[in-house]
Design a protein around this motif. Structure first.
Motif, short mmCIF file in Angstrom:
data_model
loop_
_atom_site.label_atom_id
_atom_site.label_comp_id
_atom_site.label_asym_id
_atom_site.label_seq_id
_atom_site.Cartn_x
_atom_site.Cartn_y
_atom_site.Cartn_z
N GLU A 8 6.69 4.12 6.79
CA GLU A 8 5.80 3.28 7.59
C GLU A 8 4.42 3.27 6.94
O GLU A 8 3.82 4.32 6.76
N PRO A 9 3.90 2.09 6.56
CA PRO A 9 2.59 2.03 5.91
C PRO A 9 1.47 2.45 6.87
O PRO A 9 1.55 2.23 8.08
N LEU A 10 0.44 3.06 6.32
CA LEU A 10 -0.71 3.49 7.11
C LEU A 10 -1.55 2.29 7.52
O LEU A 10 -1.63 1.31 6.79
N VAL A 11 -2.18 2.41 8.68
CA VAL A 11 -3.08 1.35 9.16
C VAL A 11 -4.31 2.00 9.80
O VAL A 11 -4.32 3.19 10.08
N GLY A 12 -5.33 1.20 10.00
CA GLY A 12 -6.52 1.64 10.73
C GLY A 12 -7.25 2.79 10.07
O GLY A 12 -7.40 2.86 8.85
N LEU A 25 -7.60 7.30 -7.89
CA LEU A 25 -6.40 6.58 -8.31
C LEU A 25 -6.67 5.08 -8.43
O LEU A 25 -7.65 4.57 -7.87
N SER A 26 -5.77 4.37 -9.11
CA SER A 26 -5.89 2.91 -9.20
C SER A 26 -5.52 2.30 -7.86
O SER A 26 -4.90 2.95 -7.01
N LYS A 27 -5.86 1.04 -7.68
CA LYS A 27 -5.56 0.41 -6.39
C LYS A 27 -4.06 0.30 -6.15
O LYS A 27 -3.61 0.42 -5.02
N GLU A 28 -3.28 0.10 -7.21
CA GLU A 28 -1.83 0.04 -7.05
C GLU A 28 -1.28 1.39 -6.60
O GLU A 28 -0.41 1.46 -5.73
N GLU A 33 0.76 5.08 -2.33
CA GLU A 33 0.58 6.32 -1.58
C GLU A 33 0.41 6.08 -0.09
O GLU A 33 0.73 6.93 0.73
N CYS A 34 -0.12 4.91 0.26
CA CYS A 34 -0.34 4.57 1.67
C CYS A 34 0.88 3.89 2.30
O CYS A 34 0.84 3.48 3.46
N GLY A 35 1.95 3.75 1.53
CA GLY A 35 3.19 3.22 2.06
C GLY A 35 3.39 1.73 1.86
O GLY A 35 4.31 1.16 2.45
N TYR A 36 2.58 1.11 1.05
CA TYR A 36 2.69 -0.34 0.84
C TYR A 36 3.52 -0.64 -0.40
O TYR A 36 3.01 -1.15 -1.40
N LYS A 51 -0.33 -7.06 1.29
CA LYS A 51 -0.28 -6.38 2.60
C LYS A 51 -1.26 -5.22 2.64
O LYS A 51 -1.91 -4.98 3.66
N PHE A 52 -1.38 -4.50 1.55
CA PHE A 52 -2.30 -3.36 1.47
C PHE A 52 -3.74 -3.83 1.64
O PHE A 52 -4.50 -3.28 2.46
#
Length: 138
Positions: A8-12, A25-28, A33-36, A51-52
């Motif tokens: 499940e991707p992180l939100v908020g 880290l790079s944006k990718e 790492e955030c689940g996207y 989406k990220f």
């Protein structure tokens, strides 16, 4: 091949905290790492940057989309510019009258200048005073 469970991707706030932790880290890599990301049938990981980035924008509370109109329909936005129509009329559109909460029957005084037209809304009390003045002189 065992089925991998969906991450499940992180939100908020959780997303914002994680991104700050991963600042080196790079944006990718941050997105992953955030689940996207998704895993294809071939086992290849694909990062979903759109989406990220949209989740980051939402987490920051930035409103990119214009607020929907009161009636829920789209349409042109007010440009604060009008043109004289072929019949010589000037039409002030409903976008402007809605912004000012004008109702049918509201009255305006027109003042002409060299290069401008000024509209001043007549207050209901002022209108009644004008009517009384006209009746008194008649």
């Amino acid at each position: 091949m065992p089925k991998q469970k969906k991450i499940e991707p992180l939100v908020g706030e959780d997303l914002l905290k994680k991104v700050k932790e991963l600042e080196n880290l790079s944006k990718e890599e941050k997105a992953k790492e955030c689940g996207y990301y998704t895993v294809t049938k071939n086992g290849i990981e694909r990062v979903n940057m759109m989406k990220f980035l949209n989740a980051l924008i939402d987490a920051e509370g930035i409103q990119l989309d214009s607020a929907p109109n009161a009636n829920g329909r789209g349409g042109r936005s007010a440009s604060y510019r009008i043109s004289v129509q072929s019949n010589g009329n000037l039409l002030i559109g409903s976008a402007y009258t809605k912004q000012m909460n004008l109702k049918p029957g509201d009255e305006f005084l027109i003042t002409l200048g060299k290069k401008h037209i000024r509209l001043r809304q007549v207050d209901p009390e002022e209108r009644e005073a004008d009517l009384e003045e006209v009746e008194a002189t008649a």
